[in-house]
Design a protein around this motif. Sequence first.
Motif, PDB file in Angstrom:
ATOM      1  N   SER A   9      -4.761  33.043  75.468  1.00  0.00           N
ATOM      2  CA  SER A   9      -3.859  34.051  76.026  1.00  0.00           C
ATOM      3  C   SER A   9      -3.309  33.598  77.378  1.00  0.00           C
ATOM      4  O   SER A   9      -3.853  32.705  78.023  1.00  0.00           O
ATOM      5  CB  SER A   9      -4.587  35.386  76.182  1.00  0.00           C
ATOM      6  OG  SER A   9      -5.689  35.256  77.066  1.00  0.00           O
ATOM      7  N   PHE A  10      -2.209  34.240  77.802  1.00  0.00           N
ATOM      8  CA  PHE A  10      -1.594  33.957  79.098  1.00  0.00           C
ATOM      9  C   PHE A  10      -1.508  35.277  79.849  1.00  0.00           C
ATOM     10  O   PHE A  10      -0.708  36.143  79.523  1.00  0.00           O
ATOM     11  CB  PHE A  10      -0.198  33.359  78.906  1.00  0.00           C
ATOM     12  CG  PHE A  10       0.391  32.709  80.137  1.00  0.00           C
ATOM     13  CD1 PHE A  10       0.468  33.387  81.351  1.00  0.00           C
ATOM     14  CD2 PHE A  10       0.874  31.411  80.073  1.00  0.00           C
ATOM     15  CE1 PHE A  10       0.998  32.786  82.479  1.00  0.00           C
ATOM     16  CE2 PHE A  10       1.420  30.793  81.195  1.00  0.00           C
ATOM     17  CZ  PHE A  10       1.485  31.484  82.401  1.00  0.00           C
TER      18      PHE A  10
ATOM     19  N   THR B 196       5.527  26.900  80.258  1.00  0.00           N
ATOM     20  CA  THR B 196       5.508  27.622  78.981  1.00  0.00           C
ATOM     21  C   THR B 196       5.430  26.649  77.811  1.00  0.00           C
ATOM     22  O   THR B 196       4.646  26.847  76.870  1.00  0.00           O
ATOM     23  CB  THR B 196       6.760  28.502  78.849  1.00  0.00           C
ATOM     24  OG1 THR B 196       6.769  29.472  79.900  1.00  0.00           O
ATOM     25  CG2 THR B 196       6.768  29.236  77.520  1.00  0.00           C
ATOM     26  N   ASP B 197       6.228  25.589  77.854  1.00  0.00           N
ATOM     27  CA  ASP B 197       6.230  24.598  76.772  1.00  0.00           C
ATOM     28  C   ASP B 197       4.867  23.929  76.624  1.00  0.00           C
ATOM     29  O   ASP B 197       4.349  23.780  75.500  1.00  0.00           O
ATOM     30  CB  ASP B 197       7.305  23.528  77.021  1.00  0.00           C
ATOM     31  CG  ASP B 197       8.715  24.065  76.835  1.00  0.00           C
ATOM     32  OD1 ASP B 197       8.864  25.148  76.243  1.00  0.00           O
ATOM     33  OD2 ASP B 197       9.662  23.398  77.295  1.00  0.00           O
TER      34      ASP B 197
ATOM     35  N   LEU C  11       8.125  37.162  83.146  1.00  0.00           N
ATOM     36  CA  LEU C  11       8.780  36.108  82.384  1.00  0.00           C
ATOM     37  C   LEU C  11       7.781  35.153  81.739  1.00  0.00           C
ATOM     38  O   LEU C  11       8.062  34.567  80.695  1.00  0.00           O
ATOM     39  CB  LEU C  11       9.735  35.321  83.288  1.00  0.00           C
ATOM     40  CG  LEU C  11      10.962  36.096  83.780  1.00  0.00           C
ATOM     41  CD1 LEU C  11      11.740  35.267  84.786  1.00  0.00           C
ATOM     42  CD2 LEU C  11      11.848  36.517  82.626  1.00  0.00           C
ATOM     43  N   LEU C  12       6.594  35.011  82.343  1.00  0.00           N
ATOM     44  CA  LEU C  12       5.642  34.010  81.862  1.00  0.00           C
ATOM     45  C   LEU C  12       4.552  34.563  80.950  1.00  0.00           C
ATOM     46  O   LEU C  12       4.169  33.913  79.977  1.00  0.00           O
ATOM     47  CB  LEU C  12       4.971  33.314  83.056  1.00  0.00           C
ATOM     48  CG  LEU C  12       5.808  32.339  83.866  1.00  0.00           C
ATOM     49  CD1 LEU C  12       5.006  31.828  85.052  1.00  0.00           C
ATOM     50  CD2 LEU C  12       6.279  31.172  83.002  1.00  0.00           C
TER      51      LEU C  12
ATOM     52  N   ARG D 118       9.745  34.072  73.699  1.00  0.00           N
ATOM     53  CA  ARG D 118      10.138  33.199  74.797  1.00  0.00           C
ATOM     54  C   ARG D 118      11.241  32.261  74.306  1.00  0.00           C
ATOM     55  O   ARG D 118      11.279  31.951  73.125  1.00  0.00           O
ATOM     56  CB  ARG D 118       8.930  32.379  75.279  1.00  0.00           C
ATOM     57  CG  ARG D 118       7.827  33.214  75.915  1.00  0.00           C
ATOM     58  CD  ARG D 118       6.676  32.291  76.316  1.00  0.00           C
ATOM     59  NE  ARG D 118       5.666  32.979  77.085  1.00  0.00           N
ATOM     60  CZ  ARG D 118       4.659  33.658  76.561  1.00  0.00           C
ATOM     61  NH1 ARG D 118       4.536  33.738  75.250  1.00  0.00           N
ATOM     62  NH2 ARG D 118       3.762  34.238  77.324  1.00  0.00           N
ATOM     63  N   PRO D 119      12.085  31.757  75.220  1.00  0.00           N
ATOM     64  CA  PRO D 119      12.143  32.056  76.654  1.00  0.00           C
ATOM     65  C   PRO D 119      12.660  33.458  76.915  1.00  0.00           C
ATOM     66  O   PRO D 119      13.451  34.000  76.145  1.00  0.00           O
ATOM     67  CB  PRO D 119      13.106  30.989  77.194  1.00  0.00           C
ATOM     68  CG  PRO D 119      13.969  30.641  76.028  1.00  0.00           C
ATOM     69  CD  PRO D 119      13.090  30.752  74.820  1.00  0.00           C
TER      70      PRO D 119
END
Length: 258
Positions: free
Chosen positions: A38-39, A182-183, A204-205, A229-230
């Motif tokens: 997870s982020f 992110t990538d 955004l992230l 995303r993005p």
Amino acid sequence: MAMSSGHVRVDHLSITFAGKQGPVTALAPTTLHLAPGSFTALIGPSGCGKSTLMNAIAGFVQPAGGAMTLDNTEITGPSPDVGVIFQQYALFPWFTALGNVKFALKRLGLPRAELHDRAMAALEEVNLAQHAAKFPGQLSGGMKQRVAIARTFAAGPKVLLMDEPFAALDAQTRIVMHHLLTDIWQKHRATVLFVTHDVDEALLLADRVCVMSQAPGRIIRDYALDLPRPRSLRAQADVLLPIRDEIITLLHPTHADA
């Protein structure tokens, strides 16, 4: 990597530091569970304990109460399974970009050729292979942070802790770094805890944004963001802008009616 890898549990964690007038509570009892891969972004007012919580998960700070585990094993100190990226890069100035990444991999005991290839592959991933022979003093701020990201991901951590890693960068470089991070995260799927002061950056992230109270901090709101995303605040305004307004009000309650 097993699906259970990178599961962080923080349960009723409290942290105190010694002050001139006695113990000071830096973190009120806080519970936070991070699912594998997870982020999560952690945001809150200055001095609320965001970095303290992150440093506890990193094993740098001992709790006064509560418990912390990584994959059901108690966190008692720093671990190679937990990578940390700081705002100030923390690169060795006497090593080249390649040398900094190699240093992080030495504990793996790889043959010299494999060590070199793996370090170069990590620099390639952050678009810095052509700058491998440069020293940190020859690199821009964004390039230094790319080396720090390459160094950390190359070592294969289960968990990645990031303490305002892009705060010192200009706005344009930050956007580039957001896409890059992110990538790489989507490729490696380490569990990420990202500490930031920037509400837009968090939205955004992250897949999840946790908001902390004024000091002594604790988590007072938890937002799940199931968005592709993005991301763009403009393109996804119907979802993101109401959350953005709520978070800003939580961070600055005295200004809610201004």
